[in-house]
Motif scaffolding. Structure first.
Motif, mmCIF file in Angstrom:
data_model
loop_
_atom_site.group_PDB
_atom_site.id
_atom_site.type_symbol
_atom_site.label_atom_id
_atom_site.label_comp_id
_atom_site.label_asym_id
_atom_site.label_seq_id
_atom_site.Cartn_x
_atom_site.Cartn_y
_atom_site.Cartn_z
ATOM 1 N N PHE A 118 64.428 73.588 48.538
ATOM 2 C CA PHE A 118 65.019 74.882 48.196
ATOM 3 C C PHE A 118 64.219 75.924 48.962
ATOM 4 O O PHE A 118 62.990 75.967 48.861
ATOM 5 C CB PHE A 118 64.872 75.084 46.677
ATOM 6 C CG PHE A 118 65.614 76.251 46.081
ATOM 7 C CD1 PHE A 118 66.671 76.876 46.739
ATOM 8 C CD2 PHE A 118 65.279 76.703 44.798
ATOM 9 C CE1 PHE A 118 67.351 77.929 46.156
ATOM 10 C CE2 PHE A 118 65.960 77.748 44.202
ATOM 11 C CZ PHE A 118 66.993 78.371 44.878
ATOM 12 N N ILE A 120 64.398 80.108 50.630
ATOM 13 C CA ILE A 120 64.980 81.396 51.033
ATOM 14 C C ILE A 120 63.964 82.039 51.981
ATOM 15 O O ILE A 120 62.755 82.029 51.692
ATOM 16 C CB ILE A 120 65.213 82.317 49.794
ATOM 17 C CG1 ILE A 120 66.218 81.685 48.812
ATOM 18 C CG2 ILE A 120 65.668 83.725 50.211
ATOM 19 C CD1 ILE A 120 67.643 81.528 49.313
ATOM 20 N N ARG A 126 63.093 87.033 46.367
ATOM 21 C CA ARG A 126 63.140 87.997 45.250
ATOM 22 C C ARG A 126 64.242 89.044 45.437
ATOM 23 O O ARG A 126 64.101 90.190 45.008
ATOM 24 C CB ARG A 126 61.785 88.682 45.060
ATOM 25 C CG ARG A 126 60.774 87.720 44.439
ATOM 26 C CD ARG A 126 59.490 88.402 44.114
ATOM 27 N NE ARG A 126 58.879 87.864 42.915
ATOM 28 C CZ ARG A 126 57.571 87.825 42.704
ATOM 29 N NH1 ARG A 126 56.735 88.302 43.581
ATOM 30 N NH2 ARG A 126 57.116 87.323 41.576
ATOM 31 N N GLY A 128 67.536 87.853 44.881
ATOM 32 C CA GLY A 128 68.661 87.256 44.149
ATOM 33 C C GLY A 128 69.447 86.206 44.919
ATOM 34 O O GLY A 128 70.375 85.610 44.377
ATOM 35 N N GLY A 130 68.389 83.223 45.913
ATOM 36 C CA GLY A 130 68.121 81.898 45.337
ATOM 37 C C GLY A 130 68.996 81.669 44.114
ATOM 38 O O GLY A 130 69.600 80.601 43.948
ATOM 39 N N LEU A 131 69.099 82.682 43.266
ATOM 40 C CA LEU A 131 69.915 82.562 42.050
ATOM 41 C C LEU A 131 71.390 82.365 42.402
ATOM 42 O O LEU A 131 72.080 81.521 41.811
ATOM 43 C CB LEU A 131 69.735 83.814 41.179
ATOM 44 C CG LEU A 131 70.544 83.831 39.879
ATOM 45 C CD1 LEU A 131 70.133 82.695 38.956
ATOM 46 C CD2 LEU A 131 70.405 85.168 39.155
ATOM 47 N N SER A 154 57.486 73.955 43.529
ATOM 48 C CA SER A 154 56.383 74.880 43.839
ATOM 49 C C SER A 154 56.204 75.864 42.680
ATOM 50 O O SER A 154 57.066 75.973 41.797
ATOM 51 C CB SER A 154 56.733 75.655 45.108
ATOM 52 O OG SER A 154 57.895 76.445 44.872
ATOM 53 N N SER A 159 58.536 79.351 38.484
ATOM 54 C CA SER A 159 58.734 80.693 37.943
ATOM 55 C C SER A 159 60.228 81.059 37.943
ATOM 56 O O SER A 159 60.740 81.663 36.989
ATOM 57 C CB SER A 159 57.912 81.670 38.786
ATOM 58 O OG SER A 159 58.323 82.978 38.554
ATOM 59 N N LYS A 163 62.404 81.990 34.691
ATOM 60 C CA LYS A 163 63.028 83.316 34.596
ATOM 61 C C LYS A 163 64.539 83.238 34.403
ATOM 62 O O LYS A 163 65.091 83.881 33.517
ATOM 63 C CB LYS A 163 62.720 84.110 35.865
ATOM 64 C CG LYS A 163 63.378 85.479 35.852
ATOM 65 C CD LYS A 163 63.214 86.194 37.170
ATOM 66 C CE LYS A 163 64.140 87.386 37.212
ATOM 67 N NZ LYS A 163 63.470 88.657 37.103
ATOM 68 N N HIS A 164 65.203 82.467 35.236
ATOM 69 C CA HIS A 164 66.667 82.483 35.227
ATOM 70 C C HIS A 164 67.305 81.505 34.238
ATOM 71 O O HIS A 164 68.432 81.717 33.805
ATOM 72 C CB HIS A 164 67.196 82.169 36.636
ATOM 73 C CG HIS A 164 66.829 83.209 37.649
ATOM 74 N ND1 HIS A 164 67.150 84.541 37.493
ATOM 75 C CD2 HIS A 164 66.166 83.121 38.829
ATOM 76 C CE1 HIS A 164 66.703 85.217 38.542
ATOM 77 N NE2 HIS A 164 66.096 84.383 39.362
HETATM 78 N N1 ACO Z 1 56.122 84.603 43.721
HETATM 79 C C1 ACO Z 1 56.395 84.180 42.457
HETATM 80 N N2 ACO Z 1 57.652 83.939 41.993
HETATM 81 C C2 ACO Z 1 58.672 84.090 42.864
HETATM 82 C C3 ACO Z 1 58.466 84.499 44.195
HETATM 83 C C4 ACO Z 1 57.133 84.771 44.608
HETATM 84 N N3 ACO Z 1 56.834 85.202 45.843
HETATM 85 N N4 ACO Z 1 59.662 84.542 44.806
HETATM 86 C C5 ACO Z 1 60.598 84.196 43.899
HETATM 87 N N5 ACO Z 1 59.997 83.916 42.707
HETATM 88 C C6 ACO Z 1 60.662 83.545 41.440
HETATM 89 C C7 ACO Z 1 60.297 84.568 40.375
HETATM 90 O O1 ACO Z 1 60.550 84.022 39.105
HETATM 91 C C8 ACO Z 1 61.288 85.681 40.676
HETATM 92 O O2 ACO Z 1 61.453 86.587 39.589
HETATM 93 P P1 ACO Z 1 60.488 87.913 39.563
HETATM 94 O O3 ACO Z 1 60.672 88.594 40.879
HETATM 95 O O4 ACO Z 1 61.024 88.702 38.405
HETATM 96 O O5 ACO Z 1 59.095 87.413 39.358
HETATM 97 C C9 ACO Z 1 62.535 84.891 40.922
HETATM 98 O O6 ACO Z 1 62.089 83.690 41.601
HETATM 99 C C10 ACO Z 1 63.500 85.672 41.794
HETATM 100 O O7 ACO Z 1 64.742 85.014 41.828
HETATM 101 P P2 ACO Z 1 65.575 85.015 43.171
HETATM 102 O O8 ACO Z 1 65.434 86.312 43.900
HETATM 103 O O9 ACO Z 1 66.947 84.541 42.876
HETATM 104 O O10 ACO Z 1 64.778 83.858 43.976
HETATM 105 P P3 ACO Z 1 64.572 83.693 45.548
HETATM 106 O O11 ACO Z 1 65.756 84.151 46.300
HETATM 107 O O12 ACO Z 1 63.243 84.240 45.963
HETATM 108 O O13 ACO Z 1 64.507 82.074 45.690
HETATM 109 C C11 ACO Z 1 62.801 80.364 45.941
HETATM 110 C C12 ACO Z 1 63.528 81.321 44.967
HETATM 111 C C13 ACO Z 1 63.808 79.437 46.604
HETATM 112 C C14 ACO Z 1 61.778 79.542 45.136
HETATM 113 C C15 ACO Z 1 62.094 81.215 47.039
HETATM 114 O O14 ACO Z 1 61.145 82.050 46.440
HETATM 115 C C16 ACO Z 1 61.407 80.388 48.120
HETATM 116 O O15 ACO Z 1 62.029 79.983 49.087
HETATM 117 N N6 ACO Z 1 60.092 80.143 47.984
HETATM 118 C C17 ACO Z 1 59.318 79.451 49.034
HETATM 119 C C18 ACO Z 1 59.691 77.986 49.159
HETATM 120 C C19 ACO Z 1 59.603 77.245 47.839
HETATM 121 O O16 ACO Z 1 58.610 77.336 47.125
HETATM 122 N N7 ACO Z 1 60.674 76.492 47.532
HETATM 123 C C20 ACO Z 1 60.758 75.593 46.377
HETATM 124 C C21 ACO Z 1 60.194 74.286 46.768
HETATM 125 S S1 ACO Z 1 60.156 73.068 45.476
HETATM 126 C C22 ACO Z 1 61.638 72.211 45.600
HETATM 127 O O17 ACO Z 1 62.449 72.501 46.413
HETATM 128 C C23 ACO Z 1 61.929 71.112 44.611
#
Ligand code: ACO
Length: 191
Positions: A118, A120, A126, A128, A130-131, A154, A159, A163-164
């Protein structure tokens, strides 16, 4: 993530579902030129994902997608790059046979839908996306988050799930997968 070709031409929808066939809609059938561009988008996003997770090598590539029964949901931003669009990220899922421990430590055999990768792009996290991607997959697969398993999630993904989808109470496992309380409802030993 921008590419030197028109993303909107290759991926007509905001979210594209790809599988082993690497075909996006009717358009790319029998079009090796479009398929090779599609493959480079998947490969580049796959590399960025492995870097973000500090993995030794990408776990997502077009080649891997073609040789596994996985589903990849790819999301784009159609307006960026002067209207040519940009790749925003992807979510990869697949069914896996797992041996899990329930809350009482009893062994359960199951074949849940698992989140395998997964990602983004950094600048759009952050926002939206991913959601949107995750909700789309839940609709498409007709599954609930608590009934899925998560491969080595991760901290950001944990998180995200808390959250969601209010997933906070995980049940300890001896493998890399994380499952939550609701997973074991209506499941009996050996099922
Ligand atoms: N630090 C902590 N939490 C985060 C972060 C961050 N930098 N980015 C997203 N989140 C979590 C938090 O809960 C956040 O809510 P908050 O801002 O109120 O704290 C929430 O996600 C936000 O939701 P979206 O905007 O829908 O999520 P997003 O588009 O960022 O996608 C994802 C989430 C895919 C985990 C993204 O942050 C990402 O690509 N991270 C790096 C790669 C990664 O860790 N991928 C998961 C690997 S594990 C696996 O695939 C099984």
């Amino acid at each position: 993530m921008e590419f030197p070709f028109d993303i909107n031409n290759i991926f007509p929808e905001k979210i594209t579902i790809l599988d082993q066939t690497l075909v996006s809609g009717d358009k790319s059938t029998g079009r090796p030129d479009l398929q090779s561009k599609m493959a480079s988008v998947i490969d580049e996003l796959g590399k960025a994902s492995s870097k973000a997770q500090q993995l030794p090598a990408p776990i997502t590539s077009a080649c891997k997608l073609q040789s596994n029964r996985h589903y990849l949901y790819l999301i784009k931003d159609e307006t960026s790059n002067g209207g040519h669009g940009a790749g925003v990220g992807f979510l990869k899922v697949g069914y896996k046979k797992l041996f899990l421990l329930d809350q009482r430590g009893a062994h359960i055999e199951a074949e849940p839908l698992c989140v395998l990768d997964f990602y983004i792009t950094e600048s759009l996290q952050r926002h939206g996306y991913g959601l949107e991607l995750f909700d789309f997959m839940l609709q498409h697969k007709q599954v609930e988050p608590a009934l899925m398993a998560y491969d080595r999630p991760s901290a950001k993904f944990l998180s995200f799930l808390a959250k969601h989808y209010c997933l906070t109470q995980s049940v300890p496992q001896v493998n890399n997968f994380v499952v939550y309380d609701g997973f074991f409802l209506n499941k009996s030993v050996g099922q």
